[in-house]
Design an enzyme around this catalytic site. Structure first.
Site, PDB file in Angstrom:
ATOM      1  N   GLY A 184       0.840  -1.199   0.000  1.00  0.00           N
ATOM      2  CA  GLY A 184       0.000   0.000   0.000  1.00  0.00           C
ATOM      3  C   GLY A 184       0.870   1.241   0.000  1.00  0.00           C
ATOM      4  O   GLY A 184       1.839   1.309   0.742  1.00  0.00           O
ATOM      5  N   ALA A 240      15.450  11.012  -1.331  1.00  0.00           N
ATOM      6  CA  ALA A 240      16.612  11.020  -0.441  1.00  0.00           C
ATOM      7  C   ALA A 240      17.571   9.889  -0.792  1.00  0.00           C
ATOM      8  O   ALA A 240      18.797  10.064  -0.774  1.00  0.00           O
ATOM      9  CB  ALA A 240      16.160  10.912   1.018  1.00  0.00           C
ATOM     10  N   ARG A 245       1.102  -5.391  -5.266  1.00  0.00           N
ATOM     11  CA  ARG A 245       1.273  -6.555  -4.396  1.00  0.00           C
ATOM     12  C   ARG A 245       1.551  -7.729  -5.332  1.00  0.00           C
ATOM     13  O   ARG A 245       0.737  -8.034  -6.190  1.00  0.00           O
ATOM     14  CB  ARG A 245       0.023  -6.800  -3.552  1.00  0.00           C
ATOM     15  N   GLU A 275       4.584  -4.147   6.117  1.00  0.00           N
ATOM     16  CA  GLU A 275       5.005  -5.397   6.730  1.00  0.00           C
ATOM     17  C   GLU A 275       5.263  -6.485   5.683  1.00  0.00           C
ATOM     18  O   GLU A 275       6.288  -7.176   5.727  1.00  0.00           O
ATOM     19  CB  GLU A 275       3.921  -5.869   7.701  1.00  0.00           C
ATOM     20  N   GLY A 276       4.347  -6.606   4.733  1.00  0.00           N
ATOM     21  CA  GLY A 276       4.520  -7.618   3.695  1.00  0.00           C
ATOM     22  C   GLY A 276       5.786  -7.377   2.881  1.00  0.00           C
ATOM     23  O   GLY A 276       6.507  -8.321   2.520  1.00  0.00           O
ATOM     24  N   ASP A 333      -1.089   3.059   8.703  1.00  0.00           N
ATOM     25  CA  ASP A 333      -1.658   2.705  10.008  1.00  0.00           C
ATOM     26  C   ASP A 333      -0.624   2.235  11.023  1.00  0.00           C
ATOM     27  O   ASP A 333      -0.986   1.720  12.079  1.00  0.00           O
ATOM     28  CB  ASP A 333      -2.870   1.767   9.905  1.00  0.00           C
ATOM     29  N   GLY A 348      -7.375   0.620   9.397  1.00  0.00           N
ATOM     30  CA  GLY A 348      -6.890  -0.117  10.560  1.00  0.00           C
ATOM     31  C   GLY A 348      -7.544  -1.472  10.634  1.00  0.00           C
ATOM     32  O   GLY A 348      -8.408  -1.696  11.471  1.00  0.00           O
TER      33      GLY A 348
END
Lengths: 324, 324, 324, 324
Positions: free
Chosen positions: C14, C25, C75, C106-107, C130, C173
């Site tokens: 996401g 950067a 994804r 996380e994924g 989130d 969330g």
């Protein structure tokens, strides 16, 4: 048989939020009528240099919400000379451009008129953050600039009240008090200084002192850059006179030219862009799109550049009643 | 000799950003003409209950930039009955209120007309975020709502492009597609669904698929709540049909009613508030202030409530050209 | 002699506001150290497909303020399989990419860990609106999302007070109540519903009724999408129970993913991007940048993916005290 | 037996967005612990004058999102004298105030320390838009100010690119370059001028010319008001040197102090307000709440006023790498 149209589009002079929306509307309306569009970079300067590129639907994707202008802009001294205009026309002919849409301010409309006198089919679209173009109720960019000023002043209000302060805000408007007066109404300014109404620092100080006595927790003074009173001088003077409030100064500068265009400016620019192309298709030219009572109308470029827009003094007086 | 005026002012129905600016203009214009003003809380409900309070210049200080209405609002069932109206008139007489300014939507103008039929001097000021009131080009609050929708959709655009997604956004507009169409133009929506134009989910899916094939990186679908197609159903359907984009849904809800009013709404509300009081002073009543070609005009309340405002289909078609 | 570094950079999962600041950067820090950078489109999917392009200083000009990610994201199911990872490594070798920066949630860190197990030098940068990634106080994008929710609820407040209403706002969330709890504090919500604290509609209705009795002019209820209570169901139930306020619903959806990143997110993303490249130069890899007490730290990817971040219940209880 | 606590709360010095959130948290946390709270108007000036009023839960309703401070603020010369402090203590005793929460900047913490030396239980809460208070990572208001500067500069960027211009923006920071440096990073400024790093107009002009040569379409120069170089002078000088870009100037002024607080500031202020009351309940005083690695900590007021906060030069150097 009439030639197939090929439209060139350029932006010129000071940029204004919404110019991209107008470019997008010109391009997509033209393409939906099977008209080719060439984008011209850097205004009249690019016209002289032949800095052209073909545009399709995707060329104007994702620009509706962007400030500035993807076609860039400039003020061209060369184009003010007949030789510059001659070179520009030659480049247009070479590229097959037989109609031109010019998005810009008063100076840009002068250039558009000059071309129209040399048998170029031109349509002007008014873009100006201080709404100083005759022939349209409002120009593209003015609404966004007004909201930018307003949001800045809104930020000053809470802090002004916490401290019993007077705030001086300098807005754009070298020749026109339009932005300052309108900002005065929507920001609830106590004092508005404009080129059209000469005043003295002593009168201003008296007005601020009066606001203090009436129990106001702060005073907002809006100063158009062309008012004749320098913001820095005024700040010093009011502090010297000790009118009850301490004074702080903000000079907004080109922030007023920037930002994502408001809904109003996107809508106005889209409507004008659509109508400009439709007008060319119907054989109209030598005119500027103008917002009038009945919708988008077409105003002869000669009228546009021959008249001076005046600030509506009714609004100026309204600022005094509403700030009580 | 004519009685000295004492004006009551109330807001009624759904609130709209800019109502406070109108209240402020009514109060300060009245006071500058030595007219007393009583604020009435909770709309017609407060009129029946005699919930009045005297207002001075400071009562309306610092409210210009606030959404909502400091006089609160309600929808009053009692006032729809003759007995409620009778009680309201009695309370007005007891308090010495001999003129009334009503700020609100279509339903509120119905109530205003009912009072005017019973010899009460009433002036209406139109406030409505979905611009569904006949007799004015635009109502107070519509411009702010349009900008709120636009800013929400602008947030969706970047993320939409990153992911190749279609976004469904539900806007207000139970009977009118005005907000959805205008939002469609200023947001660059690919599809706009409105009550006035029946459509099917299959047609919508086809339009989204077409946008995908044309190379669009995302699709924006704006659905007026009264379009006849439920947003949740549509989201499921488009995903089932597999048109190239994955679908995500946003229901804006009452966010569209809130927020600090835009410059446009503050200006419109201020002008209407000033004109409403000036009209009463000149003996006019039984009318609503309306923005017309020449400025603020006065429209008979009977005409306002007898006509239905229609969405301008020219704008609807413009969404299709501009979204190419 | 050590190979000269060539860094590949991708965004995955996401998207989150600030990802572009991180890309900028990474690119500029690398170039200022004479390291080549290849941009990888569409996340791990592009890694498998060899969808690479060389980046210079100008490639990342003007993107600091843009939401979304110029490298796009996806994804990738293929990358979850060993064969997909093998193809990706082959493409990296062919292009000379010998270090990888992965910006994502996380994924994405799972994928990064998998590559690091196959001797690829990887550094992760956490991006997640989130804030559900273990190992950093806060992820890129969370601050922007929190402000987006807050501004939406601020719009509801004035209109809520004008009408005596309760507002239900659904936030993102699915597994984490972080956004909802923090939004609860900064928006002054009366009730916050999160996955971590099971509750019933009757308890919620009782809390809203209590707020009404205490004299609140409105009630704000924030519902994390993973709370176990459907927003539409809750709205209906509270209205049925007649607790004093009428209920209105807003589903924010992907608006929370969009918008121009806040100062906080731009700063965090810039710092993490700089540190990621510096770490690679110093021979570090197999880690994620994390904001810790002393600044930007490096957390082993194995730890990141083996732990679950928990919401801080102290904040949850704070919402109850502050909403009194 | 210990006396029951009665807390006085005041704001002092320059106001900062989020002060109202801190006041709200102090009041509601105190009341939920059955502690009485008196609001003190106008800072230490009101303390001397006994300008106190009792506060309940509703006193702080609807203020979370407001800039400024509902308790007003001032800079009190009288309170710098022992006689002023003596009078203040007398008024506190008369009103039964036996603990004080002071929200303000460095000067306010000096006053708080003076009172604590005279056996008054005081807790400080740091509020400062330029983050110049020692003992806390960040003060209330800094995040909002940084976002305000950033949004202003974002508006300049599009218009800057359209015209090939350099923009000079003057930010606050008389003694500290914190705001300017952080703004430099988040705005992508080409040049940042701060009090801590002396420089010359020629060096600045060279940096701007270098940006022009590298192909930048615009240059952003951020000038802290205490940098030693006057913004007006610098604008003239760069234009004289003809570095490729034309120069335009913006002086933000007190806009940086205003506006609705960001989520970050509301959260920080809420946490500090809660912790200040909890600390008093636990018998702690003579300290200031400070954001530290582990959360909200308590820093002796003597340390706070004896140390000078320094700008982190690592960030200063980061602006140079990132602006390439």
């Amino acid at each position: 048989m009439a030639n197939k149209l090929t439209i060139g589009v350029l932006s010129s002079g000071g940029d204004a939020p919404g110019m991209n929306a107008a470019i997008r509307a010109v391009v997509r309306t033209a393409l939906s009528n099977n008209i080719d569009v060439l984008g011209i970079n850097n205004g009249y300067e690019g016209l002289i240099n032949g800095d052209f590129h073909s545009m399709n639907e995707r060329s104007v994707g994702g620009i509706l919400q962007r400030g500035g202008t993807i076609l860039l802009t400039s003020r061209s001294k060369r184009f003010m000379e007949p030789s510059g205009q001659r070179d520009a026309i030659r480049k247009m002919n070479e590229a097959g451009i037989n109609a031109l849409v010019v998005i810009g301010g008063e100076g840009s409309m002068n250039g558009a008129y000059a071309l129209s006198q040399k048998d170029i089919k031109v349509i002007g679209i008014p873009g100006s953050i201080d709404n100083d173009i005759w022939g349209t109720n409002i120009a593209i960019g003015t609404d966004t600039a007004m909201n930018t000023i307003m949001e800045a002043v809104d930020k000053l209000r809470d802090t002004a009240s916490s401290h019993q302060r007077a705030f001086l805000i300098e807005t754009m408007g070298r020749n026109s008090g339009y932005l300052a007066v309108m900002a005065g109404i929507v920001c609830g300014a106590e004092v508005v200084l404009i080129p059209e109404v000469p005043t003295t620092t002593d009168e201003i100080a008296a007005a601020v002192e009066d606001a203090y006595k009436r129990g106001k927790t702060h005073a907002i003074i809006i100063n158009a850059e062309g008012s004749g009173i320098r913001t820095t001088d005024l700040a010093t003077r009011i502090d010297d006179l000790d009118v009850g409030f301490k004074t702080r100064m903000t000079i907004l500068g080109h922030i007023q030219r920037g930002g994502s265009p408001t809904a109003y400016d996107r809508l106005l620019a889209s409507r004008m862009g659509v109508k400009a192309v439709e007008a060319l298709l119907e054989g109209q030219h030598g005119v500027m799109t103008g917002l009038k009572s009945k919708g988008i109308d077409f105003i002869p470029l000669l009228d546009v550049i021959s008249n001076k827009r005046k600030v509506n003094m009714e609004y100026y007086h309204m600022t005094k009643v509403l700030a009580r």
